[in-house]
Design a protein around this motif. Structure first.
Motif, PDB file in Angstrom:
ATOM      1  N   GLU A 266     -36.429 -17.126  -3.896  1.00  0.00           N
ATOM      2  CA  GLU A 266     -36.224 -18.559  -4.085  1.00  0.00           C
ATOM      3  C   GLU A 266     -34.732 -18.840  -4.258  1.00  0.00           C
ATOM      4  N   THR A 267     -34.259 -19.919  -3.647  1.00  0.00           N
ATOM      5  CA  THR A 267     -32.848 -20.288  -3.746  1.00  0.00           C
ATOM      6  C   THR A 267     -32.708 -21.743  -4.176  1.00  0.00           C
ATOM      7  N   THR A 268     -31.516 -22.067  -4.650  1.00  0.00           N
ATOM      8  CA  THR A 268     -31.190 -23.457  -4.965  1.00  0.00           C
ATOM      9  C   THR A 268     -29.947 -23.840  -4.178  1.00  0.00           C
ATOM     10  N   LYS A 269     -29.882 -25.084  -3.743  1.00  0.00           N
ATOM     11  CA  LYS A 269     -28.779 -25.523  -2.891  1.00  0.00           C
ATOM     12  C   LYS A 269     -27.611 -26.026  -3.744  1.00  0.00           C
ATOM     13  N   ASP A 270     -26.430 -25.485  -3.485  1.00  0.00           N
ATOM     14  CA  ASP A 270     -25.236 -25.964  -4.162  1.00  0.00           C
ATOM     15  C   ASP A 270     -24.888 -27.341  -3.601  1.00  0.00           C
ATOM     16  N   GLU A 271     -24.742 -28.329  -4.487  1.00  0.00           N
ATOM     17  CA  GLU A 271     -24.576 -29.717  -4.060  1.00  0.00           C
ATOM     18  C   GLU A 271     -23.229 -29.980  -3.394  1.00  0.00           C
ATOM     19  N   ILE A 272     -22.226 -29.184  -3.704  1.00  0.00           N
ATOM     20  CA  ILE A 272     -20.882 -29.429  -3.173  1.00  0.00           C
ATOM     21  C   ILE A 272     -20.582 -28.554  -1.957  1.00  0.00           C
TER      22      ILE A 272
ATOM     23  N   GLU B  55     -16.578 -30.228 -11.490  1.00  0.00           N
ATOM     24  CA  GLU B  55     -16.797 -31.039 -10.289  1.00  0.00           C
ATOM     25  C   GLU B  55     -15.482 -31.378  -9.610  1.00  0.00           C
ATOM     26  N   GLU B  56     -14.469 -31.667 -10.385  1.00  0.00           N
ATOM     27  CA  GLU B  56     -13.161 -31.990  -9.812  1.00  0.00           C
ATOM     28  C   GLU B  56     -12.579 -30.789  -9.068  1.00  0.00           C
ATOM     29  N   GLN B  57     -12.681 -29.601  -9.682  1.00  0.00           N
ATOM     30  CA  GLN B  57     -12.162 -28.386  -9.056  1.00  0.00           C
ATOM     31  C   GLN B  57     -12.953 -28.041  -7.796  1.00  0.00           C
ATOM     32  N   ALA B  58     -14.278 -28.158  -7.883  1.00  0.00           N
ATOM     33  CA  ALA B  58     -15.125 -27.810  -6.752  1.00  0.00           C
ATOM     34  C   ALA B  58     -14.881 -28.748  -5.576  1.00  0.00           C
ATOM     35  N   LYS B  59     -14.783 -30.045  -5.854  1.00  0.00           N
ATOM     36  CA  LYS B  59     -14.538 -31.018  -4.785  1.00  0.00           C
ATOM     37  C   LYS B  59     -13.168 -30.815  -4.161  1.00  0.00           C
ATOM     38  N   GLU B  60     -12.200 -30.458  -4.990  1.00  0.00           N
ATOM     39  CA  GLU B  60     -10.856 -30.185  -4.467  1.00  0.00           C
ATOM     40  C   GLU B  60     -10.879 -29.002  -3.503  1.00  0.00           C
ATOM     41  N   LEU B  61     -11.621 -27.949  -3.870  1.00  0.00           N
ATOM     42  CA  LEU B  61     -11.733 -26.784  -2.992  1.00  0.00           C
ATOM     43  C   LEU B  61     -12.493 -27.134  -1.714  1.00  0.00           C
ATOM     44  N   ALA B  62     -13.559 -27.928  -1.828  1.00  0.00           N
ATOM     45  CA  ALA B  62     -14.330 -28.341  -0.652  1.00  0.00           C
ATOM     46  C   ALA B  62     -13.441 -29.068   0.352  1.00  0.00           C
ATOM     47  N   LEU B  63     -12.582 -29.933  -0.145  1.00  0.00           N
ATOM     48  CA  LEU B  63     -11.686 -30.671   0.745  1.00  0.00           C
ATOM     49  C   LEU B  63     -10.659 -29.748   1.405  1.00  0.00           C
ATOM     50  N   LYS B  64     -10.264 -28.701   0.695  1.00  0.00           N
ATOM     51  CA  LYS B  64      -9.343 -27.719   1.291  1.00  0.00           C
ATOM     52  C   LYS B  64     -10.027 -26.989   2.446  1.00  0.00           C
ATOM     53  N   PHE B  65     -11.308 -26.679   2.283  1.00  0.00           N
ATOM     54  CA  PHE B  65     -12.071 -26.074   3.381  1.00  0.00           C
ATOM     55  C   PHE B  65     -12.054 -27.002   4.605  1.00  0.00           C
ATOM     56  N   HIS B  66     -12.371 -28.275   4.388  1.00  0.00           N
ATOM     57  CA  HIS B  66     -12.435 -29.228   5.500  1.00  0.00           C
ATOM     58  C   HIS B  66     -11.080 -29.372   6.190  1.00  0.00           C
ATOM     59  N   GLU B  67     -10.031 -29.458   5.389  1.00  0.00           N
ATOM     60  CA  GLU B  67      -8.691 -29.627   5.956  1.00  0.00           C
ATOM     61  C   GLU B  67      -8.302 -28.412   6.797  1.00  0.00           C
ATOM     62  N   ASN B  68      -8.586 -27.226   6.270  1.00  0.00           N
ATOM     63  CA  ASN B  68      -8.253 -26.003   7.002  1.00  0.00           C
ATOM     64  C   ASN B  68      -9.021 -25.908   8.308  1.00  0.00           C
ATOM     65  N   PHE B  69     -10.300 -26.325   8.297  1.00  0.00           N
ATOM     66  CA  PHE B  69     -11.149 -26.124   9.472  1.00  0.00           C
ATOM     67  C   PHE B  69     -10.782 -27.062  10.622  1.00  0.00           C
ATOM     68  N   LYS B  70      -9.944 -28.052  10.367  1.00  0.00           N
ATOM     69  CA  LYS B  70      -9.533 -28.959  11.437  1.00  0.00           C
ATOM     70  C   LYS B  70      -8.833 -28.225  12.573  1.00  0.00           C
ATOM     71  N   LYS B  71      -8.205 -27.083  12.258  1.00  0.00           N
ATOM     72  CA  LYS B  71      -7.481 -26.354  13.306  1.00  0.00           C
ATOM     73  C   LYS B  71      -8.419 -25.633  14.269  1.00  0.00           C
ATOM     74  N   PHE B  72      -9.719 -25.561  13.908  1.00  0.00           N
ATOM     75  CA  PHE B  72     -10.691 -24.934  14.800  1.00  0.00           C
ATOM     76  C   PHE B  72     -11.456 -26.013  15.564  1.00  0.00           C
ATOM     77  N   SER B  73     -10.708 -26.784  16.302  1.00  0.00           N
ATOM     78  CA  SER B  73     -11.302 -27.904  17.028  1.00  0.00           C
ATOM     79  C   SER B  73     -12.253 -27.461  18.126  1.00  0.00           C
ATOM     80  N   ASP B  74     -12.139 -26.206  18.539  1.00  0.00           N
ATOM     81  CA  ASP B  74     -13.012 -25.704  19.596  1.00  0.00           C
ATOM     82  C   ASP B  74     -14.336 -25.161  19.049  1.00  0.00           C
TER      83      ASP B  74
END
Length: 530
Positions: free
Chosen positions: A460-466, A496-515
């Motif tokens: 059984e697993t639980t989904k991380d909300e962030i 929550e503030e730290q987790a959301k900040e890290l999530a946004l860093k993931f999104h920003e970094n992944f922009k370079k993989f447009s393909d």
């Protein structure tokens, strides 16, 4: 400088009387001591220091831009281009520098344990201890193989030769120049031995994909049933520690390749971090440090000759280099089957990523391309405390080709061999770096064990909300409360503030993989700053 001229300069150097070819371990240790390059510890290991360069110097590494590399290399901040003329001038200067030395040390060996794909290499060193390092880290030939050895690539390392940037066209006195055309890696100005090891890895990352072989920055081991596990991760995330498992046989600790035949080690030794090393926590590594091993930047008690692995006065990036044979339960030769399980390791200093989560195929591709960790102090010059970093394929500094090349191959192999993939955080819990604490190694080992034994395939697993990750609700040997990071933080809002900040860093970094496909792009953190 044409190839013929380059060859003649090298041949002239190697024909000199100051050349010491393929010395034994004992002879090299004698040379190191007589030349005062290092000292012996209480176990017989050689201890050497590297001056101000105690880690890799990525800003000083360049690839020669020429007709061979122009259209193949993924040029940018990692793969910095430099003119062939710069290489040619420095090459001639370094050869002249070495010709004046009393002794120059040469090692001939291989990179790649599978004889079908191995690369014959030659390492030429100004320092005897660097030559011992190369001898123990690469694959050592038999006497018969040595007789027929013809190097395909040559590493030339001259630490005491310092470049003049205004004249030589480098960024500093140190330089690591890779020429695929001339098949030479030229190293100068830095005594850090890791540059030798990683330069050959970069070469293999260039050559192997041409043969439809995936080169990987990972460790590997094999269970009693023949099941194979890969551990991906940047320096300091635990590749060496977690793959050195007394209940599994070690294939290798850092660099591997995945062919149609299975997995094989690129090296013949291990290069383990020594920070806070103890026999109790890491007995295999601790006991491997004996005669023939090389300790780098470790502080030792002058009287007892006992290393103090907790002392970080020189650097936190203390290292031990030793041959695989110093580990008892190894796979020999270092070849195994196709991986059953892949583990991505990250040392998250924000303390917000789950200690373990099971990844879908798309999540696996997303996190492989992202290659997130917190870069730990000492691994590179100028890094004094952990900082978030994204290194594509968990090894961007060593990848001459575009990350998509390696990611595409990994995805195809995961599909073909039905490999399970997990993300394990070996970093902080209960708060970020400086507030929380590092996740206990015993807990991480328990999580790794559960993943490798298939205990988490249907739990059984639980989904991380962030982050959108599937977290097992129970893992044997691990307190339930640490599996969900938010539960370990006293200040939930800060989490929550730290987790959301890290999530946004993931999104920003992944922009370079447009393909990347839409499915892979959507497999990242679910939180977005809308």
């Amino acid at each position: 400088m044409n190839t013929v001229m380059k060859t003649s300069l090298l041949e002239e150097l190697l024909s000199q009387q100051n050349i010491q070819n393929n010395l034994s371990v004992a002879s090299l240790v004698e040379k190191i001591l007589s030349r005062k390059e290092g000292t012996l510890t209480d176990t017989g290991a050689v201890l050497a220091t590297t001056g101000k360069y105690t880690g890799r110097s990525p800003k000083d590494k360049f690839i020669i831009r020429d007709s061979i590399s122009e259209d193949k290399v993924d040029w940018g901040n990692v793969n910095q281009p430099i003119d062939e003329a710069v290489f040619e001038k420095l090459y001639a200067k370094v050869i002249a520098h070495l010709k004046e030395k009393d002794e120059v040390f040469v090692f001939n060996g291989f990179a790649g344990a599978d004889k079908n794909y191995r690369l014959p290499i030659q390492v030429i060193n100004e320092f005897a201890w660097h030559n011992l390092f190369a001898r123990q880290l690469f694959i050592r030939p038999t006497e018969e193989e040595l007789t027929a050895h013809q190097p395909s690539f040559t590493v030339i390392s001259a630490p005491s030769f310092k470049a003049e940037p205004s004249i030589d066209g480098t960024n500093s006195e140190a330089f690591i120049l890779v020429s695929f055309k001339h098949k030479v890696i030229l190293i100068g100005g830095t005594e850090y031995a890791g540059e030798i090891k990683k330069s050959i890895f970069s070469i293999m990352n260039y050559l192997l994909p041409e043969q439809n072989i995936l080169s990987m920055h990972c460790s590997a081991n094999v269970g009693n049933e023949g099941d194979v596990a890969l551990f991906f991760g940047l320096s300091g995330t635990g590749k060496t520690t977690l793959s050195a498992d007394p209940y599994r046989r070690l294939v290798g600790d850092d660099e591997h390749a995945w062919s149609s035949r299975g997995v094989f080690n690129i090296e013949g030794g291990c290069y383990a971090k020594c920070i806070n090393l103890s026999e109790e926590k890491e007995p295999q590594i601790f006991n491997a440090i004996r005669f023939g091993s090389v300790l780098e930047n470790v502080v030792m008690d002058d009287k007892s000759r006992i290393p103090n692995y907790e002392n970080t006065s020189l650097t936190e990036n203390t290292r031990a280099a030793y041959p695989l044979e110093h580990i008892d339960n190894i796979v020999n030769p270092s070849i195994a089957g196709h991986p059953n399980t892949i583990i991505f390791l990250t040392a998250d200093a924000s303390g917000t990523l789950p200690p373990i989560s099971k990844l879908t195929r798309e999540q696996a591709m997303y996190h492989f391309l992202s290659g997130y960790t917190s870069k730990l102090a000492g691994t590179e010059r100028g890094v004094t405390e952990p900082e978030a970093t994204f290194s594509a394929c968990f090894g961007a500094p060593f990848l001459p080709l575009a990350p998509a090349t390696y990611a595409k191959m990994l995805g195809e192999k995961i599909d073909q061999y039905d490999t399970n993939v997990f993300l394990i955080n070996t970093g902080w819990t209960g708060g970020s770096y400086g507030i929380g604490s590092r996740i206990k190694l015993s807990y991480t080992r328990a999580m790794v064990h559960a993943a490798l034994e298939g205990e988490l395939n249907h739990v059984e697993t639980t989904k991380d909300e962030i982050f959108g990750l599937d977290i097992p609700t129970q893992v044997a040997g691990v307190p339930d409360e640490i599996l969900v990071p938010k539960n370990t933080w006293r200040d939930k809002q800060a989490y929550e503030e730290q987790a959301k900040e890290l999530a946004l860093k993931f999104h920003e970094n992944f922009k370079k993989f447009s393909d990347a496909s839409a499915e892979i792009a959507k497999a990242g953190p679910t939180y977005q700053n809308r």
